[in-house]
Scaffold this active site. Sequence first.
Site, mmCIF file in Angstrom:
data_model
loop_
_atom_site.group_PDB
_atom_site.id
_atom_site.type_symbol
_atom_site.label_atom_id
_atom_site.label_comp_id
_atom_site.label_asym_id
_atom_site.label_seq_id
_atom_site.Cartn_x
_atom_site.Cartn_y
_atom_site.Cartn_z
ATOM 1 N N SER A 121 1.622 8.250 -2.283
ATOM 2 C CA SER A 121 2.985 8.905 -2.118
ATOM 3 C C SER A 121 2.775 10.283 -2.647
ATOM 4 C CB SER A 121 3.771 8.100 -3.161
ATOM 5 O OG SER A 121 3.656 6.623 -2.930
ATOM 6 N N HIS A 142 2.706 7.238 5.343
ATOM 7 C CA HIS A 142 3.384 7.202 4.237
ATOM 8 C C HIS A 142 4.514 6.290 4.518
ATOM 9 C CE1 HIS A 142 6.000 8.093 0.650
ATOM 10 N NE2 HIS A 142 5.120 7.294 0.257
ATOM 11 N N GLU A 154 6.287 8.919 6.780
ATOM 12 C CA GLU A 154 5.868 10.321 6.912
ATOM 13 C C GLU A 154 4.458 10.406 7.058
ATOM 14 O OE1 GLU A 154 8.771 12.217 3.234
ATOM 15 O OE2 GLU A 154 6.890 10.917 2.787
ATOM 16 N N ASN A 192 9.662 11.797 -1.638
ATOM 17 C CA ASN A 192 9.486 11.575 -3.114
ATOM 18 C C ASN A 192 9.610 12.889 -3.604
ATOM 19 O OD1 ASN A 192 8.913 8.979 -2.636
ATOM 20 N ND2 ASN A 192 6.804 8.977 -2.688
HETATM 21 N N1 LIG Z 1 5.747 0.947 -4.360
HETATM 22 C C1 LIG Z 1 6.178 1.925 -3.851
HETATM 23 O O1 LIG Z 1 7.490 1.821 -3.704
HETATM 24 C C2 LIG Z 1 5.564 2.819 -2.687
HETATM 25 C C3 LIG Z 1 6.119 3.303 -1.516
HETATM 26 C C4 LIG Z 1 5.266 4.044 -0.564
HETATM 27 C C5 LIG Z 1 3.928 4.301 -0.866
HETATM 28 N N2 LIG Z 1 3.461 3.726 -2.138
HETATM 29 C C6 LIG Z 1 1.999 3.919 -2.185
HETATM 30 O O2 LIG Z 1 1.216 2.736 -1.725
HETATM 31 C C7 LIG Z 1 0.119 2.603 -2.663
HETATM 32 C C8 LIG Z 1 0.214 1.277 -3.176
HETATM 33 O O3 LIG Z 1 1.179 1.084 -4.060
HETATM 34 P P1 LIG Z 1 1.827 -0.439 -4.551
HETATM 35 O O4 LIG Z 1 3.045 -0.037 -4.983
HETATM 36 O O5 LIG Z 1 1.629 -1.171 -3.401
HETATM 37 O O6 LIG Z 1 0.895 -0.787 -5.465
HETATM 38 P P2 LIG Z 1 0.620 -2.288 -6.075
HETATM 39 O O7 LIG Z 1 0.106 -2.200 -7.399
HETATM 40 O O8 LIG Z 1 1.734 -3.175 -5.737
HETATM 41 O O9 LIG Z 1 -0.567 -2.810 -5.429
HETATM 42 C C9 LIG Z 1 -1.878 -2.514 -5.190
HETATM 43 C C10 LIG Z 1 -2.792 -3.360 -4.622
HETATM 44 O O10 LIG Z 1 -4.256 -2.847 -4.475
HETATM 45 C C11 LIG Z 1 -4.954 -3.718 -4.829
HETATM 46 N N3 LIG Z 1 -6.502 -3.085 -5.180
HETATM 47 C C12 LIG Z 1 -6.770 -2.521 -6.083
HETATM 48 N N4 LIG Z 1 -7.999 -2.176 -5.902
HETATM 49 C C13 LIG Z 1 -8.394 -2.377 -4.687
HETATM 50 C C14 LIG Z 1 -9.749 -2.562 -3.899
HETATM 51 N N5 LIG Z 1 -10.796 -1.617 -4.452
HETATM 52 N N6 LIG Z 1 -9.684 -3.065 -2.699
HETATM 53 C C15 LIG Z 1 -8.685 -3.708 -2.237
HETATM 54 N N7 LIG Z 1 -7.466 -3.815 -2.964
HETATM 55 C C16 LIG Z 1 -7.364 -3.104 -4.001
HETATM 56 C C17 LIG Z 1 -4.527 -4.746 -5.998
HETATM 57 O O11 LIG Z 1 -5.174 -5.698 -6.163
HETATM 58 C C18 LIG Z 1 -2.899 -4.539 -5.823
HETATM 59 O O12 LIG Z 1 -2.589 -5.701 -5.025
HETATM 60 C C19 LIG Z 1 -0.032 3.709 -3.680
HETATM 61 O O13 LIG Z 1 -0.843 4.871 -3.186
HETATM 62 C C20 LIG Z 1 1.417 4.215 -4.006
HETATM 63 O O14 LIG Z 1 1.840 5.401 -4.338
HETATM 64 C C21 LIG Z 1 4.157 2.917 -3.037
#
Ligand SMILES: NC(=O)c1ccc[n+]([C@@H]2O[C@H](COP(=O)([O-])OP(=O)(O)OC[C@H]3O[C@@H](n4cnc5c(N)ncnc54)[C@H](O)[C@@H]3O)[C@@H](O)[C@H]2O)c1
Length: 596
Positions: A121, A142, A154, A192
Amino acid sequence: MAREFTSVGVVGLGTMGAGIVEVFARNGIDVVAVEISAAAVERGRATLTGSTDRAVAKGKLAEADRDALLARVDWQVGLDALHSVDLVIEAVPEHLDLKQRIFAELDRVCKPEAILATNTSSLSVTEISVATTRPNQVIGIHFFNPAPVMKLVEVVRTVVTSADVVADVEALCERLGKVDVTISDRAGFIANALLFGYLNHAVSMFESRYATREDIDAAMKLGCGLPMGPLALMDLIGLDTAYEILDTMYRRGGRDRRHAPVPLIKQMVTAGLLGRKSGRGFYTYERPGSPVVVPDEHTPVTTGAALADGARAIAKVGIVGSGTMATGIIEVFAKAGYEVISVTRGAEKSAKVCEAVKTSLNKGVVRGKLSEEDRDAALGRVTWSATLDHLADVDLVVEAVVEELSVKKALFASLDEICKPGVVLATTTSSLPVIDVAMATQRPADVIGLHFFNPAPIMPLVEIVQTIRTSAETSATARAVCAALGKTGVVCGDRSGFIVNALLFPYLNDAVKMLEASYSTADDIDYAMKLGCGYPMGPFELLDVVGLDVSLAIQRELYLELREPGFAPAPLLEHLVTAGYLGRKSGRGFRDHTKR
Ligand SMILES: NC(=O)c1ccc[n+]([C@@H]2O[C@H](COP(=O)([O-])OP(=O)(O)OC[C@H]3O[C@@H](n4cnc5c(N)ncnc54)[C@H](O)[C@@H]3O)[C@@H](O)[C@H]2O)c1
């Protein structure tokens, strides 16, 4: 030749990853879904099953289609399983070193022609790409939360991403039924960058007890038509993720203080209050992962009896003014059964207001929302006057005259002389300090702000503005009156912009700054906020409706009072106002309205 995407990998099956798996599998693409442990895989699988089961229950997905969807997903632990996919989307936590390690590993494991994409993000896609030997095949894709629902994607190209990779990913987004905006690699991209300053500001309002969580969220939902309030959205995003995004944006985006994460966010993350995913964040949820909010120790009591606790009885209401707001407010009170005395500056003005109220009530009758008897009864409750002396025995006065402090102060001084003791004196000001008008009277404890939104008969929100002198009784009375009017009253302190404008206008101003910096177009920015965040209008559409002059004035007030450098009005906004491009009302603002 454009690439065929027949199988994709998703790395990380948390909040975003599990949703991204669903997006691909729903569109007939095989998915290899990867996590770090068997337990994490199970969590991801449970999220997907839960989401598809809900879709089946709602009749949005046939059972057979659900089964086919689930059969397309191959659940695996470890990146080695991704050796033959055409595209990988990484959705692990927002840490640069972690993402770089994963990309180096993906580069080793995946076939040479595979595209490697990050769902980051806020981190630099370029910095992630250089961990591989194929930075020209690295791109940002994204998605927005929840990925199966939000239409926007995005697409982030770095300076080295190949044009054919960008084109193929854009075509893929279309196949997924998404709308993409393609942009360059800047912290927070479009949505964002505009969203997180606002979210952080909302958390700081909560942290400083400026307003309650329910009131902040209700204000933005009801005042701006947003699908959810900022604190509920923080819970949906995940506070740990939001923290990392803010922190990265602060460091990458020019150290704008508005992105420095509010200390409370870090404290909540440390305490394990991560939002929906951990079952508790700003709100408490039925269980981890559930969207259902359950009452907790901060849940306010909203039953009628408790609301009226300590409130004064109000039967007769005086409304001063003859503009749009006064007209709407007269209608609101009269319809709710109050006896109303409208005071204007002359019989001619009274006749006009009376006509406007009648026209509006008649519209209600035509639309079947109001019976003729109720219309007549409402009109029968209003007395039209041109002298303030008629307000001697009202229980509440609502002032809605011109937005000029000297005029309002003089009016309140007169009301102080005329009105009986115990009257509640309310101002509808949207930008002046309520304490200034309160101190024009000898009874500041009885003075409060009642900030109605335009059009008052329709908008469900009223901001109840307490000054440092407002008594608890006056406040309770204001809350009870709002409830009796069928409005949601949110209580806040006496600061410039109250809740809604203070959170809304800096975001609009930021959008203008983004346009000014040529990062994106007005159309794409509007799309991003509508399709990525579910806003009813994009920032430029809204600015043209509100009026650029009005927006500039509000933004200036915020800047002057709060001295926040990031609130300085965008020069482009100033120039457009100077040029007479004021929005719809002048035929031209950010868009030309004369041709439509
Ligand atoms: N939460 C949101 O609203 C949102 C929206 C758009 C983008 N994002 C982006 O998406 C990405 C993930 O965010 P999220 O909110 O889903 O996080 P989250 O913490 O909910 O999930 C992350 C997952 O990654 C797993 N993980 C960690 N290390 C790993 C590895 N080495 N191999 C495989 N899996 C692994 C974890 O176990 C966890 O289940 C981030 O870059 C975030 O910025 C988040």
